[in-house]
Design an enzyme around this catalytic site. Structure first.
Site, PDB file in Angstrom:
ATOM      1  CB  CYS B  85       6.892  -0.266   2.428  1.00  9.55           C
ATOM      2  SG  CYS B  85       6.791  -1.528   3.707  1.00  9.55           S
ATOM      3  CG  HIS B 193       6.863  -2.957  -1.643  1.00  9.49           C
ATOM      4  ND1 HIS B 193       8.024  -2.363  -1.229  1.00  9.49           N
ATOM      5  CD2 HIS B 193       6.230  -3.384  -0.518  1.00  9.49           C
ATOM      6  CE1 HIS B 193       8.110  -2.441   0.098  1.00  9.49           C
ATOM      7  NE2 HIS B 193       7.036  -3.056   0.549  1.00  9.49           N
ATOM      8  CD  GLU B 195       9.478  -1.159  -4.279  1.00  8.12           C
ATOM      9  OE1 GLU B 195       8.325  -0.744  -4.491  1.00  8.12           O
ATOM     10  OE2 GLU B 195       9.863  -1.507  -3.146  1.00  8.12           O
TER      11      GLU B 195
END
EC number: 6.3.5.3
Lengths: 82, 222
Positions: B85, B193, B195
């Site tokens: 991002c 994302h 994560e």
């Protein structure tokens, strides 16, 4: 004191969502006859002393490395003597 | 095996990235934007957020942080770097990756579970995925639209450097591109994302974990 002005605009082929939003507001407010709006950035850089050729070249380098991203933006630079 | 995660002023997802690294089995190391020392890490994640408030352009000021000087040098030597991002935006501004990210074409912030197709599973960060593996992870961004000139897009596609593509374009990215890599395959930028998708308690899937387990193998192999 001299002022160097750098105007940064998105390249014509890059979509400008902010300009499109402003254009939409023009219509809602009744400002007719506007074909397109594109939004840019203006930097006013005040120098200590005169805008010598060397100083302006430095600001041009700053414009190339920081103020504008050459992948998506073009810029123009001019000196305003005060 | 140590994965460093940089915190810039305005980073939001640094803690989640460190957690994902730990879940994958790495030691997560917090790196500070003002410290040029990478503290012996084997790989680096540039996390999501709004570093420096996205002033000027997203990633434009972070790119000149002291830690980035070292990361740019080490990336050139082959160290794996993943930009997620805002981190992807920093990598583009650093010229470690081509192109740029501009505002979503629909002008709204987007936050949703997004399906992607992994198109290059040979990078340091994607080797644990099958070719054309479809994954669903979180997408949340404002400046998520990937743009580049036609020649650059052709080159990225021709050289197999499109790492992931959106299934259903959420932000106007040219050619549905969600992530790309450099020539060497050690630097990857990804708008969604991974994560946030490493544990079922907090994510839609655990599909994101592969990015972090892949880099463990890449480091061990090198």
């Amino acid at each position: 004191m001299a002022r160097v002005v750098v105007d940064v605009m998105l390249k014509p082929e890059i979509l400008d969502p902010q300009g499109k939003a402003v254009h939409g507001a023009f219509g809602r407010l009744g400002f007719d006859g506007v074909a397109d709006v594109r939004q840019g950035k203006r930097f006013e850089i005040t120098l200590d002393g005169e805008a010598t050729e060397e100083r302006v070249a430095e600001i041009r380098k700053a414009a190339d490395t920081l103020l504008a991203n050459p992948v998506i933006e073009d810029y123009t630079l001019h000196v305003e003597n005060q | 095996m140590k994965i460093g995660v940089v915190t810039f002023p305005g980073s939001l997802d640094d803690a989640d990235a460190r957690r994902a690294a730990a879940v994958a089995g790495a030691e997560a190391v917090a790196l500070w934007h003002g410290d040029e020392d990478l503290h012996g890490v084997d790989a680096v994640v540039l996390p999501g957020g709004f570093s420096y408030g996205d002033y000027l352009r997203a990633g434009a000021i972070s790119r000149f942080a002291p830690v980035m000087e070292t990361i740019i040098k080490r990336a050139g030597e082959g160290m794996p770097v993943l930009g997620i991002c805002n981190g992807f935006q920093v990598l583009c501004e650093s010229h470690l990756l081509p192109g740029a990210l501009i505002k979503n074409h629909h002008r709204k912030f987007v936050c949703k579970d997004q399906t992607l197709r992994i198109e290059n599973n040979t990078t340091a960060w994607t080797s644990d995925y099958d070719a054309n593996h479809e994954i669903t992870i979180v997408l949340k961004n404002q400046d998520g639209s990937f743009v580049a000139d036609e020649a650059t897009l052709d080159r990225l596609e021709g050289e197999g450097r499109v790492v992931a593509r959106y299934l259903g374009n959420p932000n106007g990215s040219y050619r549905d591109i969600a992530g790309i890599t450099n020539e060497r395959g050690n630097v990857v930028g990804l708008m969604p994302h991974p994560e946030h998708a490493v544990e079922t308690l907090t994510g839609p899937t655990t599909d994101g974990l592969g990015f972090f387990t892949s880099v463990l193998k890449a480091v061990v192999a090198s």
